[in-house]
Design a protein around this motif. Structure first.
Motif, mmCIF file in Angstrom:
data_model
loop_
_atom_site.group_PDB
_atom_site.id
_atom_site.type_symbol
_atom_site.label_atom_id
_atom_site.label_comp_id
_atom_site.label_asym_id
_atom_site.label_seq_id
_atom_site.Cartn_x
_atom_site.Cartn_y
_atom_site.Cartn_z
ATOM 1 N N THR A 78 0.850 -1.191 0.000
ATOM 2 C CA THR A 78 0.000 0.000 0.000
ATOM 3 C C THR A 78 0.883 1.237 0.000
ATOM 4 N N ALA A 79 0.612 2.145 -0.933
ATOM 5 C CA ALA A 79 1.264 3.445 -0.936
ATOM 6 C C ALA A 79 0.395 4.415 -0.158
ATOM 7 N N VAL A 80 1.008 5.183 0.717
ATOM 8 C CA VAL A 80 0.277 6.164 1.523
ATOM 9 C C VAL A 80 0.810 7.553 1.169
ATOM 10 N N VAL A 81 -0.028 8.363 0.530
ATOM 11 C CA VAL A 81 0.337 9.738 0.183
ATOM 12 C C VAL A 81 -0.112 10.645 1.317
ATOM 13 N N GLY A 82 0.796 11.443 1.828
ATOM 14 C CA GLY A 82 0.483 12.357 2.918
ATOM 15 C C GLY A 82 0.703 13.799 2.517
ATOM 16 N N LEU A 83 0.022 14.724 3.218
ATOM 17 C CA LEU A 83 0.201 16.155 2.967
ATOM 18 C C LEU A 83 0.170 16.870 4.309
ATOM 19 N N ASP A 84 1.296 17.488 4.654
ATOM 20 C CA ASP A 84 1.399 18.198 5.924
ATOM 21 C C ASP A 84 0.517 19.446 5.870
ATOM 22 N N PRO A 85 -0.392 19.627 6.831
ATOM 23 C CA PRO A 85 -1.321 20.766 6.775
ATOM 24 C C PRO A 85 -0.654 22.105 7.058
ATOM 25 N N ASP A 86 0.509 22.091 7.699
ATOM 26 C CA ASP A 86 1.168 23.350 8.053
ATOM 27 C C ASP A 86 2.010 23.914 6.915
ATOM 28 N N ASP A 87 2.810 23.052 6.277
ATOM 29 C CA ASP A 87 3.695 23.562 5.225
ATOM 30 C C ASP A 87 3.361 23.021 3.841
ATOM 31 N N GLY A 88 2.319 22.198 3.747
ATOM 32 C CA GLY A 88 1.891 21.710 2.435
ATOM 33 C C GLY A 88 2.910 20.832 1.747
ATOM 34 N N ARG A 89 3.735 20.129 2.527
ATOM 35 C CA ARG A 89 4.744 19.261 1.925
ATOM 36 C C ARG A 89 4.181 17.842 1.770
ATOM 37 N N PRO A 90 4.231 17.294 0.562
ATOM 38 C CA PRO A 90 3.711 15.938 0.346
ATOM 39 C C PRO A 90 4.755 14.883 0.683
ATOM 40 N N THR A 91 4.275 13.729 1.069
ATOM 41 C CA THR A 91 5.156 12.587 1.356
ATOM 42 C C THR A 91 4.541 11.333 0.769
ATOM 43 N N LEU A 92 5.362 10.297 0.684
ATOM 44 C CA LEU A 92 4.873 8.990 0.265
ATOM 45 C C LEU A 92 5.534 7.920 1.125
ATOM 46 N N ALA A 93 4.709 7.015 1.652
ATOM 47 C CA ALA A 93 5.196 5.890 2.444
ATOM 48 C C ALA A 93 4.703 4.607 1.800
ATOM 49 N N VAL A 94 5.364 3.498 2.131
ATOM 50 C CA VAL A 94 4.963 2.183 1.624
ATOM 51 C C VAL A 94 4.837 1.231 2.803
ATOM 52 N N ARG A 95 3.704 0.542 2.845
ATOM 53 C CA ARG A 95 3.472 -0.446 3.889
ATOM 54 C C ARG A 95 3.054 -1.762 3.242
ATOM 55 N N ARG A 96 3.368 -2.842 3.915
ATOM 56 C CA ARG A 96 2.977 -4.159 3.426
ATOM 57 C C ARG A 96 2.647 -5.041 4.630
ATOM 58 N N ASP A 97 1.463 -5.646 4.577
ATOM 59 C CA ASP A 97 1.009 -6.525 5.659
ATOM 60 C C ASP A 97 1.107 -5.841 7.017
ATOM 61 N N GLY A 98 0.767 -4.554 7.048
ATOM 62 C CA GLY A 98 0.753 -3.827 8.305
ATOM 63 C C GLY A 98 2.107 -3.354 8.783
ATOM 64 N N THR A 140 5.977 -1.356 7.963
ATOM 65 C CA THR A 140 6.538 -0.263 7.165
ATOM 66 C C THR A 140 7.698 -0.747 6.307
ATOM 67 N N VAL A 141 7.610 -0.462 5.014
ATOM 68 C CA VAL A 141 8.704 -0.722 4.077
ATOM 69 C C VAL A 141 9.495 0.564 3.840
ATOM 70 N N ILE A 142 8.779 1.650 3.558
ATOM 71 C CA ILE A 142 9.388 2.967 3.397
ATOM 72 C C ILE A 142 8.640 3.938 4.312
ATOM 73 N N GLU A 143 9.366 4.632 5.165
ATOM 74 C CA GLU A 143 8.760 5.650 6.021
ATOM 75 C C GLU A 143 8.257 6.815 5.161
ATOM 76 N N PRO A 144 7.340 7.658 5.710
ATOM 77 C CA PRO A 144 6.931 8.843 4.943
ATOM 78 C C PRO A 144 8.155 9.615 4.458
ATOM 79 N N SER A 145 8.254 9.757 3.145
ATOM 80 C CA SER A 145 9.451 10.325 2.513
ATOM 81 C C SER A 145 9.038 11.466 1.594
ATOM 82 N N PRO A 146 9.883 12.483 1.452
ATOM 83 C CA PRO A 146 9.521 13.647 0.639
ATOM 84 C C PRO A 146 9.293 13.272 -0.826
ATOM 85 N N VAL A 147 8.329 13.950 -1.446
ATOM 86 C CA VAL A 147 8.134 13.899 -2.886
ATOM 87 C C VAL A 147 7.906 15.330 -3.358
#
Length: 634
Positions: free
Chosen positions: A44-64, A66-73
């Motif tokens: 599962t890819a998780v796209v995040g957006l920080d509400p304070d600075d509007g910086r997007p991130t992407l994390a990867v999880r599998r079977d609950g 973490t494969v990749i922590e929230p990382s800048p994009v």
């Protein structure tokens, strides 16, 4: 209580009350917004957006996990920073289902199913950025789309990065433009500060993750990873940190891919090919992979300038049933000046005679070219049209040594031109496949690897390649050079033999001398049976940088097996993941007097014990067993 003390107490009480009221009145910090993109039975890819600075991130999880922590994009262009200050304006979703046939690679038939989501963001001044995310059973990928580059200008850099969970391990190699340095195993955070190749493998709490790139063309530039010692983050940096030129309209960047799952899932994955555009060649009937006798390590410069020497190599290839022979550097130079092109090469060359001689014996000829011969469009047409007219089957193009945007534009032009002239391609001193073999199936292989020519390889490097570089496409390691004293498995002819199967290449350039094969009849017998292409690939066992055993199925149903190991001599237990029923497995191992072939009858799912010498390996062929069968070439 004195009046002064009562006054101080009253003031403190009032201040405390005011502070409490103010704290209650302050709004709680908004949580990061997030959206998921997932595949059935996959990550599962998780796209995040920080509400304070509007910086997007992407994390990867599998079977609950973490494969990749929230990382800048995000992207930074010359006119706007699209890595922060963003707001989401929309999302659209679709499912991608495809089926295609590959000429080369780990498997012939590819079935693709991916979930895709496009996240549309708006930034400062109304600039727009789309983040396209895909998720499949074996990976997650993302890319950027600038809908209107007229307002954003050239791309200066990416914010893209991959942050690994604490405690992750890495198998990575330092970056060089020819992608030929060794892979080494580190703790992910402990790796030295520096630049690393994009094909980087990480072992995390959520499974393995191979970072890679796909669909790189001349509209962009190649990338590398950069890392600071002590950090768990690996950042994406563009070629020489140079801007990417855009010319208006929209820009779509290459995919940033994370191939993820257990080790077998990653090793057997075709995810980077699956992300690439479909074939641009309608008729691929002329695209025929297969083994070749490569004369450079066998005969050196002298072979490259001698028609008679090349005829002998053709004869040997014909006797072995190998469909190709490769003429390396020297054939178009003046006879007495090794670095001067014969200005009359079209008339004086002996290549047409060699092509006719080889064709009479069922062998096709490939020839070496320095890439500078193909930079000018007029000269490129002269060289390629002449080779096609002569009947040459393919070209080995060398020394590009760059992944700049200008060089990637050159690749675009040469790919189209070689396809137009029905010339198969092997790129040396090059970029790595990055999905190119799906779009241009006449590209049989790339170097982009520390191969047999190197004198500094290690057994650990050999055992890392099946899980790193060779995952993403064909790899011209040039195995089979038994006569080379510099190979790390010099004490294991069986290990060298196994590399011919362990490493996949659309044209498997066998680098040994005829004399070295004749001195090893079991190796020669094995190599004579190597098929032109593979139907399926399975990882039997392995530990990146320590060991690797792969099985590859030929069209006739036989499985070819290659294994390599770093470390002391021992007996390895290999799971026979070949399918139900009884199998005859012929192993080729190192004995006290040379290679030893031994038959074993096993059931699918059984474990076969195989002895390997120090820094050695083995080769094997498995076929269906029936009473009285003693060999797989019966």
């Amino acid at each position: 209580m004195p009046a002064q003390a009562r006054f101080r107490a009253t003031v403190l009480t009032l201040c405390s009350a005011l502070l409490a009221t103010a704290a209650t009145a302050l709004p709680a910090r908004a949580e990061t917004a997030s959206w998921e993109v997932s595949a059935h039975n996959g990550p599962t890819a998780v796209v995040g957006l920080d509400p304070d600075d509007g910086r997007p991130t992407l994390a990867v999880r599998r079977d609950g996990r973490t494969v990749i922590e929230p990382s800048p994009v995000g992207l930074v262009t010359e006119n706007v920073d699209l890595s922060g200050g963003l707001s989401l304006t929309g999302r659209s979703d679709r499912t991608i289902t495809e089926r295609y046939e590959a000429a080369t690679g780990k498997s012939r038939i590819r079935n693709v199913k991916m979930a895709e989501s496009r996240f549309s963001f708006r930034g400062t001044g109304g600039a727009r950025l789309d983040l396209v995310v895909r998720a499949a059973a074996d990976g997650v990928a993302y890319r950027y789309v600038l809908p209107d580059t007229g307002t954003t200008g050239d791309v200066l850099r990416e914010a893209s990065a991959f942050t690994l969970p604490t405690g992750s391990d890495a198998v990575i190699g330092p970056y060089r433009p020819d992608n030929e340095l060794r892979f080494t195993r580190y703790g992910a955070a402990a790796a030295p500060t520096g630049s690393y190749m994009m094909q980087a493998l990480f072992r995390t709490a959520g499974g393995y993750a191979l970072v890679a790139e796909s669909d790189l063309t001349g509209s962009y530039a190649g990338a590398r990873l950069t890392h600071d010692a002590g950090s768990s983050t690996y950042r994406v940096a563009l070629w020489n940190d140079e801007p990417v030129e855009v010319s208006g309209g929209a820009l779509t960047t290459p995919w940033r891919a994370i191939v993820t799952g257990d080790l077998a899932t990653v090793t057997e994955s075709t995810f980077t090919d699956d992300l690439a555009p479909a074939s641009r060649i309608r008729d691929t009937s002329w695209v025929r992979p297969g083994p070749a006798l490569w004369t450079w390590l066998a005969g050196g410069k002298e072979a490259g300038v001698s028609l008679e020497a090349q005829k002998k190599y053709v004869d040997y290839a014909a006797e072995r049933g190998w469909p190709y022979e490769v003429v390396d550097a020297g054939w178009y130079f003046l006879p007495d000046q090794w670095d001067v092109i014969d200005p009359d090469w079209q008339r004086t060359s002996w290549i047409p005679e060699l092509v006719r001689y080889a064709a009479d014996r069922g062998v096709g000829i490939h020839v070496w070219l320095h890439y500078t011969l193909l930079t000018d469009p007029v000269e490129r047409e002269k060289w390629l049209s002449t080779l096609e007219k002569w009947g040459v089957k393919g070209v080995k193009i060398d020394f590009m040594d760059s992944e700049s945007q200008a060089r990637m534009r050159w690749y675009d032009e040469v790919l189209q031109s070689t396809a137009d002239h029905h010339l198969l391609v092997n790129f040396h001193g090059s970029t790595i496949p990055k999905g190119m073999q799906r779009t241009w199936p006449h590209v049989l292989t790339f170097e982009g690897v520390g191969g047999e020519e190197k004198r500094t390889n290690t057994a650990e490097h050999l055992a890392a390649l099946p899980f790193t570089r060779n995952v993403i496409g064909s790899m011209d390691f040039t195995p089979g050079a038994f006569h080379r004293p510099y190979r790390p498995n010099v004490g294991s002819d069986a290990g060298e033999l196994g590399l011919s199967v362990l490493y996949e290449s659309g044209i498997q350039n066998l680098a040994g001398t005829p004399e070295s094969y004749d001195a090893r009849p079991e190796a020669r017998r094995y190599l004579e049976q190597i098929p032109a292409a593979w139907e399926e690939t399975r990882l039997l066992t392995g530990d990146p940088g320590v060991s690797a055993v792969l099985a590859r199925r030929a069209a006739d149903g036989r499985w070819f097996i290659g294994g390599t190991f770093a470390g002391a001599a021992h007996t390895v237990d290999v799971p026979m993941r070949l399918g139900a029923g009884r199998w005859l497995v012929e192993t080729v191992t190192d004995g006290p007097s040379g290679l030893v072939r031994e038959p074993h009858v096993v059931s699918g799912g059984d474990t076969l014990s195989v002895p390997v010498v120090t820094d050695g390996g083995f080769a094997a062929i498995a076929c269906r067993w029936y009473a009285g069968r003693t060999a797989c070439d019966d």
